[in-house]
Write an enzyme that holds these catalytic residues in place. Structure first.
Site, PDB file in Angstrom:
ATOM      1  CG  ASP A  18      38.672  42.112  49.984  1.00 34.82           C
ATOM      2  OD1 ASP A  18      38.863  43.213  50.285  1.00 34.82           O
ATOM      3  OD2 ASP A  18      39.153  41.242  48.927  1.00 34.82           O
TER       4      ASP A  18
ATOM      5  CD  GLU B  21      41.642  45.693  43.997  1.00 33.10           C
ATOM      6  OE1 GLU B  21      42.305  44.956  44.079  1.00 33.10           O
ATOM      7  OE2 GLU B  21      40.489  45.192  43.701  1.00 33.10           O
TER       8      GLU B  21
END
Length: 280
Positions: free
Chosen positions: A233, A139
């Site tokens: 995550d 990201e």
């Protein structure tokens, strides 16, 4: 599971505010779905992984950026409150990053990320000790990921999401890639990677070493799936900690899958977690 406790981990990654609408079903293209319930949380793959690793028992510091705004101050307070060192999180000119998330009744999701301050993360002046492992995601800019990987003296893990073409030098440098099955299919260059963990959602996960499968485990059965947003995550944080603790591939995968399963039962992408050994 052998371990140097607490483990030292540097998470370089994104920090967002998650705006999550829970609806009965996800909208199709051009469709409006009513009846949503809205919640607001601190998120971002980097922040989620840093918080998860800290709650699992690691000593974590985070490298990232937030805006000079109320969202940024709230995000820092939240991440710090989870025990993460945020001294290397800078205040950027852009607004704090935002993720717009829709989650359906089965826990499936759609996410749109507005990078904001995450586009201004800078590794200049960053020092990584030989005793510190590094965990990153995609990201942030690929250039930054490559820069950090090149200067890190020790173990480097990369959650290669969202998928994008990866240069040969990064493939050679990273010790552990973590991807889902769609990302693995989209990045054929990962077949040449040293070690890749591939997740299959409710079907579990597998470890590939030098392109050959060395372990595969099923996912624990979860009867009360609330949201899958933070599961990958939490899995990435747990797997990284298990691997650097010296766990065999099968045990590391089982531990990470158990942490991921605990995460989907909570509406937040940063759920409360026990120490890593609890899930082994």
């Amino acid at each position: 599971m052998t371990s140097h406790s607490p483990q030292d981990l540097v998470v370089v990654g994104s920090i967002n505010v998650d705006l999550t609408a829970t609806v009965e079903r996800l909208p199709r293209a051009g469709e409006t779905v009513a009846g949503g319930r809205l919640r607001r949380d601190v998120g971002g793959k980097g922040a989620n992984q840093a918080v998860a690793a800290s709650r699992l028992g690691a000593r974590v510091r985070m490298v990232g950026a937030v805006g000079d705004d109320s969202d940024g101050r709230w995000a820092l307070e939240t991440i710090r409150g989870a025990g993460v060192d945020v001294e290397d999180v800078r205040t950027a000119r852009s607004a704090t990053g935002t993720a717009l998330i829709a989650v359906d009744a089965a826990g499936e999701n759609q996410i749109v990320v507005c990078g904001g301050a995450n586009t201004e993360v800078d590794a200049g002046g960053l020092t990584i000790a030989a005793t510190e492992a590094v965990l990153m995601q995609l990201e942030l800019s690929l250039d930054l990921v490559q820069e950090v990987a090149a200067q890190a003296p020790g173990f480097v893990a990369l959650n290669a999401a969202p998928a994008q073409p990866l240069p040969e030098g990064l493939i050679e440098r990273v010790d552990l890639f973590i991807v889902n099955e769609s990302e693995y299919a989209a990045m054929p260059e990962l077949r040449a990677a040293r070690r890749v963990a591939v997740t299959f959602g409710a079907e579990g996960a597998a470890m590939l070493v030098g392109g050959e499968e060395t372990a595969r485990v099923p996912a624990p059965v979860v009867s009360n799936v609330v949201s899958s947003v933070g599961a990958g995550d939490a899995f990435s944080a747990a797997l990284t900690l298990a691997v650097i603790a010296g766990a065999p591939d099968e045990q590391a995968l089982r531990t990470a899958c158990a942490v991921g399963a605990a995460t989907v039962a909570h509406p937040s992408a940063q759920p409360p977690l026990a120490r890593l050994e609890t899930y082994a």
